[in-house]
Scaffold this motif. Structure first.
Motif, mmCIF file in Angstrom:
data_model
loop_
_atom_site.group_PDB
_atom_site.id
_atom_site.type_symbol
_atom_site.label_atom_id
_atom_site.label_comp_id
_atom_site.label_asym_id
_atom_site.label_seq_id
_atom_site.Cartn_x
_atom_site.Cartn_y
_atom_site.Cartn_z
ATOM 1 N N SER A 4 0.808 -1.213 0.000
ATOM 2 C CA SER A 4 0.000 0.000 0.000
ATOM 3 C C SER A 4 0.844 1.268 0.000
ATOM 4 O O SER A 4 0.403 2.293 -0.514
ATOM 5 C CB SER A 4 -0.940 -0.003 1.195
ATOM 6 O OG SER A 4 -0.203 -0.024 2.397
ATOM 7 N N VAL A 5 2.051 1.232 0.566
ATOM 8 C CA VAL A 5 2.888 2.430 0.561
ATOM 9 C C VAL A 5 3.250 2.827 -0.868
ATOM 10 O O VAL A 5 3.367 4.013 -1.176
ATOM 11 C CB VAL A 5 4.144 2.257 1.456
ATOM 12 C CG1 VAL A 5 5.123 1.284 0.877
ATOM 13 C CG2 VAL A 5 4.809 3.593 1.694
ATOM 14 N N LEU A 8 0.309 4.752 -2.175
ATOM 15 C CA LEU A 8 0.291 6.093 -1.586
ATOM 16 C C LEU A 8 1.313 7.002 -2.272
ATOM 17 O O LEU A 8 1.027 8.173 -2.548
ATOM 18 C CB LEU A 8 0.573 6.021 -0.091
ATOM 19 C CG LEU A 8 -0.516 5.423 0.779
ATOM 20 C CD1 LEU A 8 -0.018 5.270 2.210
ATOM 21 C CD2 LEU A 8 -1.759 6.272 0.741
ATOM 22 N N CYS A 9 2.480 6.454 -2.557
ATOM 23 C CA CYS A 9 3.513 7.237 -3.236
ATOM 24 C C CYS A 9 3.099 7.593 -4.664
ATOM 25 O O CYS A 9 3.341 8.714 -5.121
ATOM 26 C CB CYS A 9 4.837 6.485 -3.240
ATOM 27 S SG CYS A 9 5.568 6.334 -1.609
ATOM 28 N N TRP A 12 0.699 10.373 -4.405
ATOM 29 C CA TRP A 12 1.393 11.607 -4.070
ATOM 30 C C TRP A 12 2.016 12.221 -5.325
ATOM 31 O O TRP A 12 1.959 13.442 -5.524
ATOM 32 C CB TRP A 12 2.467 11.325 -3.017
ATOM 33 C CG TRP A 12 3.123 12.555 -2.483
ATOM 34 C CD1 TRP A 12 2.753 13.266 -1.393
ATOM 35 C CD2 TRP A 12 4.270 13.214 -3.032
ATOM 36 N NE1 TRP A 12 3.604 14.332 -1.223
ATOM 37 C CE2 TRP A 12 4.555 14.316 -2.216
ATOM 38 C CE3 TRP A 12 5.087 12.969 -4.122
ATOM 39 C CZ2 TRP A 12 5.596 15.183 -2.467
ATOM 40 C CZ3 TRP A 12 6.141 13.842 -4.374
ATOM 41 C CH2 TRP A 12 6.381 14.924 -3.545
ATOM 42 N N ALA A 37 3.203 15.910 3.795
ATOM 43 C CA ALA A 37 2.955 14.475 3.633
ATOM 44 C C ALA A 37 4.203 13.713 3.180
ATOM 45 O O ALA A 37 4.341 12.526 3.479
ATOM 46 C CB ALA A 37 1.830 14.252 2.619
ATOM 47 N N ALA A 38 5.095 14.387 2.490
ATOM 48 C CA ALA A 38 6.269 13.707 1.936
ATOM 49 C C ALA A 38 7.165 13.062 2.994
ATOM 50 O O ALA A 38 7.561 11.904 2.823
ATOM 51 C CB ALA A 38 7.070 14.671 1.066
ATOM 52 N N VAL A 40 6.383 11.851 5.833
ATOM 53 C CA VAL A 40 5.671 10.674 6.341
ATOM 54 C C VAL A 40 5.834 9.510 5.363
ATOM 55 O O VAL A 40 6.134 8.380 5.765
ATOM 56 C CB VAL A 40 4.179 10.995 6.576
ATOM 57 C CG1 VAL A 40 3.413 9.756 6.973
ATOM 58 C CG2 VAL A 40 4.031 12.094 7.615
ATOM 59 N N LEU A 41 5.659 9.787 4.071
ATOM 60 C CA LEU A 41 5.833 8.743 3.059
ATOM 61 C C LEU A 41 7.276 8.247 3.010
ATOM 62 O O LEU A 41 7.524 7.048 2.845
ATOM 63 C CB LEU A 41 5.410 9.257 1.686
ATOM 64 C CG LEU A 41 3.915 9.413 1.465
ATOM 65 C CD1 LEU A 41 3.648 10.081 0.129
ATOM 66 C CD2 LEU A 41 3.218 8.074 1.544
ATOM 67 N N MET A 44 7.772 5.904 5.804
ATOM 68 C CA MET A 44 7.088 4.640 5.496
ATOM 69 C C MET A 44 7.899 3.822 4.499
ATOM 70 O O MET A 44 7.995 2.596 4.625
ATOM 71 C CB MET A 44 5.685 4.923 4.949
ATOM 72 C CG MET A 44 4.726 5.447 5.989
ATOM 73 S SD MET A 44 3.134 5.985 5.300
ATOM 74 C CE MET A 44 2.504 4.462 4.634
ATOM 75 N N ILE A 45 8.483 4.487 3.504
ATOM 76 C CA ILE A 45 9.342 3.794 2.537
ATOM 77 C C ILE A 45 10.532 3.181 3.257
ATOM 78 O O ILE A 45 10.899 2.028 3.017
ATOM 79 C CB ILE A 45 9.815 4.765 1.434
ATOM 80 C CG1 ILE A 45 8.650 5.155 0.530
ATOM 81 C CG2 ILE A 45 10.944 4.145 0.606
ATOM 82 C CD1 ILE A 45 8.965 6.309 -0.399
ATOM 83 N N GLY A 57 14.423 8.581 -1.827
ATOM 84 C CA GLY A 57 13.184 9.366 -1.777
ATOM 85 C C GLY A 57 13.423 10.750 -1.204
ATOM 86 O O GLY A 57 12.858 11.738 -1.681
#
Length: 85
Positions: A4-5, A8-9, A12, A37-38, A40-41, A44-45, A57
């Motif tokens: 799911s990440v 989400l990316c 984005w 938000a970046a 946070v992503l 998560m990555i 990233g």
């Protein structure tokens, strides 16, 4: 199946492209949301795929948002940078 990440990316990225198509004065609020938000992503990555990918990233994030990050850095230094019209 992709995690799911990744979705989400991808979302984005499409949101960033949409915001980039807006006139500069209308970009501030949506770009600010994407700017928040970046990280946070990116975290998560890093958690899901490893910190090498998170660093890649982060490099892409800094490259894409270099002007807003310069503006924020100038504001933190107490300067009053000029905004585009």
């Amino acid at each position: 199946m992709m995690p799911s990440v990744v979705w989400l990316c991808i979302g984005w990225v499409f949101a960033s492209v949409g915001v980039a198509c807006l006139p500069i004065r209308k970009q501030f609020v949506p770009a600010g949301i994407l700017l928040l938000a970046a990280p946070v992503l990116i975290v998560m990555i890093g958690l899901q795929f490893g910190w090498i990918f998170a660093l890649l990233g982060l490099a892409a994030f800094i490259s894409m948002f270099r002007n807003p990050l310069r503006y924020l850095a100038a504001r933190l230094r107490g300067e009053n940078p000029e905004l585009p019209r």
